[in-house]
Design an enzyme around this catalytic site. Structure first.
Site, PDB file in Angstrom:
ATOM      1  N   LYS A 210      42.413  40.856  51.229  1.00 50.94           N
ATOM      2  CA  LYS A 210      41.764  41.632  50.226  1.00 50.94           C
ATOM      3  C   LYS A 210      40.834  42.490  51.120  1.00 50.94           C
ATOM      4  O   LYS A 210      40.485  42.189  52.337  1.00 50.94           O
ATOM      5  CB  LYS A 210      40.939  40.696  49.229  1.00 50.94           C
ATOM      6  CG  LYS A 210      40.591  41.584  47.924  1.00 50.94           C
ATOM      7  CD  LYS A 210      41.841  41.412  47.134  1.00 50.94           C
ATOM      8  CE  LYS A 210      41.562  41.883  45.645  1.00 50.94           C
ATOM      9  NZ  LYS A 210      42.684  41.380  44.664  1.00 50.94           N
TER      10      LYS A 210
HETATM   11  P1  NAD Z   1      40.655  48.889  37.140  1.00 52.36           P
HETATM   12  O1  NAD Z   1      39.446  49.451  38.075  1.00 52.36           O
HETATM   13  O2  NAD Z   1      41.799  49.394  36.942  1.00 52.36           O
HETATM   14  O3  NAD Z   1      39.708  48.606  35.643  1.00 52.36           O
HETATM   15  C1  NAD Z   1      38.556  47.842  35.360  1.00 52.36           C
HETATM   16  C2  NAD Z   1      38.061  48.070  34.110  1.00 52.36           C
HETATM   17  O4  NAD Z   1      37.048  47.164  33.908  1.00 52.36           O
HETATM   18  C3  NAD Z   1      37.707  49.269  33.815  1.00 52.36           C
HETATM   19  O5  NAD Z   1      38.080  49.503  32.357  1.00 52.36           O
HETATM   20  C4  NAD Z   1      36.063  48.971  33.819  1.00 52.36           C
HETATM   21  O6  NAD Z   1      35.416  50.042  32.902  1.00 52.36           O
HETATM   22  C5  NAD Z   1      35.818  47.616  33.451  1.00 52.36           C
HETATM   23  N1  NAD Z   1      34.561  47.179  33.684  1.00 52.36           N
HETATM   24  C6  NAD Z   1      34.083  47.350  34.709  1.00 52.36           C
HETATM   25  N2  NAD Z   1      32.644  46.671  34.527  1.00 52.36           N
HETATM   26  C7  NAD Z   1      32.433  46.017  33.541  1.00 52.36           C
HETATM   27  C8  NAD Z   1      31.898  45.036  32.970  1.00 52.36           C
HETATM   28  N3  NAD Z   1      30.694  44.753  33.424  1.00 52.36           N
HETATM   29  N4  NAD Z   1      32.073  44.891  31.718  1.00 52.36           N
HETATM   30  C9  NAD Z   1      33.316  45.050  31.067  1.00 52.36           C
HETATM   31  N5  NAD Z   1      34.101  45.994  31.828  1.00 52.36           N
HETATM   32  C10 NAD Z   1      34.000  46.346  32.813  1.00 52.36           C
HETATM   33  O7  NAD Z   1      40.668  47.414  37.728  1.00 52.36           O
HETATM   34  P2  NAD Z   1      41.950  46.492  37.447  1.00 52.36           P
HETATM   35  O8  NAD Z   1      43.079  46.783  38.439  1.00 52.36           O
HETATM   36  O9  NAD Z   1      42.513  46.622  36.051  1.00 52.36           O
HETATM   37  O10 NAD Z   1      41.343  45.093  37.761  1.00 52.36           O
HETATM   38  C11 NAD Z   1      40.649  44.365  36.687  1.00 52.36           C
HETATM   39  C12 NAD Z   1      40.792  42.802  37.250  1.00 52.36           C
HETATM   40  O11 NAD Z   1      42.261  42.570  37.348  1.00 52.36           O
HETATM   41  C13 NAD Z   1      40.222  42.581  38.565  1.00 52.36           C
HETATM   42  O12 NAD Z   1      39.421  41.156  38.455  1.00 52.36           O
HETATM   43  C14 NAD Z   1      41.276  42.641  39.352  1.00 52.36           C
HETATM   44  O13 NAD Z   1      40.911  41.737  40.773  1.00 52.36           O
HETATM   45  C15 NAD Z   1      42.110  41.840  38.740  1.00 52.36           C
HETATM   46  N6  NAD Z   1      43.651  42.027  39.111  1.00 52.36           N
HETATM   47  C16 NAD Z   1      43.973  43.418  39.211  1.00 52.36           C
HETATM   48  C17 NAD Z   1      45.431  43.512  39.688  1.00 52.36           C
HETATM   49  C18 NAD Z   1      46.112  45.060  39.722  1.00 52.36           C
HETATM   50  O14 NAD Z   1      47.489  44.977  39.865  1.00 52.36           O
HETATM   51  N7  NAD Z   1      45.660  46.038  39.641  1.00 52.36           N
HETATM   52  C19 NAD Z   1      46.082  42.103  39.993  1.00 52.36           C
HETATM   53  C20 NAD Z   1      45.797  41.060  39.588  1.00 52.36           C
HETATM   54  C21 NAD Z   1      44.508  40.930  39.304  1.00 52.36           C
END
Ligand code: NAD
Length: 424
Positions: free
Chosen positions: A113
């Site tokens: 990561k």
């Molecule tokens: P992103 O940046 O696209 O979106 C994050 C979202 O969370 C946004 O809508 C933001 O406004 C919201 N957010 C931030 N702080 C917040 C809070 N305190 N309360 C509520 N909402 C809040 O990120 P993402 O890629 O969608 O990732 C989200 C989660 O999924 C993370 O834990 C990430 O590690 C996990 N994840 C992502 C992927 C991927 O392919 N992008 C794959 C596996 C896991």
């Protein structure tokens, strides 16, 4: 001297959670004590300083990280996060979860990561590009298609991946699409990667509902986070026939008991500055209220440690599907288990992202690209098989789904270490 506790520079709540989960699984599976010591700590951690020219001419120095937890089974794989809370410990925890996630899905990868401590929404496009290129140049010695392959995570996207791919390619003198996944299609990205994590979340939810005798058309769904994972989960859940009653982002939560009009919500969200507050659809609720809604399926898809001992007893869903990494603390896990909530743990629930990243990497290596239907079919096959293996293992071991998933992942990594032996 043996190191029983995580090195202090890694110590933070998310790392402690990852290590506590690992310890629980290692204990339950009677893991070789030598391997237990070895797998608790990352293989390699890099901290970099990133001097970046801002638009006003000043230079700001940001801090970046890349942590490779394990590479016994293949190149390491894992996203890059841009967020103000990023720390070495958080990145190390996320890298460890990537190791178990890749092993659980049967992908030939270890876990890694990366992250930069920055609020990307406060940077101009030019500043973001300069910061990203400097970060890519600083982690250059560690990454590569056969070494370590980054992807998007919180605060990064396909454009950021394109800048990393370009910076790496400029250094070696030719285009290397396979150095990152989650790229734009024009430079070797894969169809279906953008929505892959959300689609995977829905596929495992559908399998769990069959197992529990629930019907998707009668289900209500609440999703925390409206970024890549949250928005695609909400859209595909609605397409599958569920009633999505609440979504949220960092600014606000929206609630409508009759179900939110997700396609219209997405349209307004994208035209109104990517903030749910400005979409004016549904009643406003807080993020805390969203987690406590009476619903069939709750999908935390934002940040870690959202469901804790403080609010777990108020969680009222039947199924908790962890789109985010590490959204539930160990104490909350126990409370939810006692309440009979069925949990699909993060390393299984959100593995659709890395599964389709694997497809992207394979397509880049073969220089041969697949149809979207093939990608969906193969994602479905791999993630539903992982779900059923985990379910069967959890029944056989009388373990929770989380422990079953962790034990299966850890066992595959342990087998690889035992086969390879200890160097030198
Ligand atoms: P992103 O940046 O696209 O979106 C994050 C979202 O969370 C946004 O809508 C933001 O406004 C919201 N957010 C931030 N702080 C917040 C809070 N305190 N309360 C509520 N909402 C809040 O990120 P993402 O890629 O969608 O990732 C989200 C989660 O999924 C993370 O834990 C990430 O590690 C996990 N994840 C992502 C992927 C991927 O392919 N992008 C794959 C596996 C896991």
């Amino acid at each position: 001297m043996t190191m029983r506790e995580p090195a202090h520079e890694l110590d933070n709540p998310t790392f402690r959670l990852a290590v506590a989960q690992f310890d629980q699984a290692a204990e339950a599976m009677n893991l070789d004590p030598n391997l237990r010591e070895r797998l608790k700590l990352p293989e390699r951690s890099l901290i970099v300083s990133l001097p970046t020219r801002m638009d006003d001419g000043t230079v700001k120095v940001f801090t970046g990280y890349r942590v490779q937890h394990d590479s016994a089974r293949g190149p390491s794989k894992g996203g890059i996060r841009y967020h103000l809370d990023v720390s070495l410990g958080e990145v190390a925890a996320l890298a460890m979860w990537m190791t178990w996630k890749c092993a659980l899905a049967g992908l030939p990868y270890g876990g890694a990561k990366g992250g930069v401590r920055v609020a990307p929404e406060r940077l101009s496009r030019g500043e973001l590009q300069r910061l990203t290129r400097r970060y890519a140049a600083e982690i250059f010695p560690l990454i590569g298609p056969d070494k370590d392959v980054p992807a998007p995570d919180v605060g990064t996207n396909a454009q950021v991946m394109a800048w990393i791919m370009d910076t790496y390619s400029q250094q070696v003198g030719f285009a290397v699409p396979g150095v990152v996944t989650g790229k734009p299609l024009s430079i070797g990205g894969s169809l279906g990667r953008e929505e892959a994590t959300g689609r995977g979340v829905v596929y495992v939810t559908l399998e769990a509902m069959k197992h529990l005798g629930l019907e998707i058309t009668k289900a209500t769904v609440a999703v925390q986070g409206f970024g890549n994972v949250g928005s695609n989960t909400a859209r595909i859940m609605a397409e599958a026939g569920a009633r999505v009653i609440a979504v949220s982002d960092h600014s606000v939560g929206l609630y409508n008991a009759k179900g939110l009009e997700i396609p219209e919500l997405l349209r307004r969200y994208h035209t109104n500055g990517h903030s749910l507050r400005d979409t004016k659809m549904g009643d406003w609720i807080s993020n805390e209220e969203l987690l406590e809604l009476d619903c069939t399926v709750l999908v935390p898809a934002a940040l870690s440690e959202q469901i804790t001992e403080k609010n777990a007893s108020k969680v009222r869903c039947r199924l908790l599907v962890e789109g985010a990494n590490g959204p539930t603390t160990l104490e909350a896990d126990q409370i939810l288990a006692d309440k009979g909530v069925f949990i699909i743990p993060d390393i299984l629930a959100n593995s659709g992202g890395v599964i389709v990243s694997y497809f992207e990497w394979v397509q880049d290596a073969q220089r041969f690209f697949w149809k979207e239907a093939d990608i969906r079919d193969r994602l479905h096959e791999i993630i539903t098989a992982a779900f059923h293996r985990t379910l069967e293992f959890s029944k056989a071991q009388q373990a929770t789904m989380r422990m079953a998933a962790l034990m299966s992942g850890i066992d595959k990594v342990a087998q690889a270490h035992l086969a390879r032996g200890l160097y030198p």
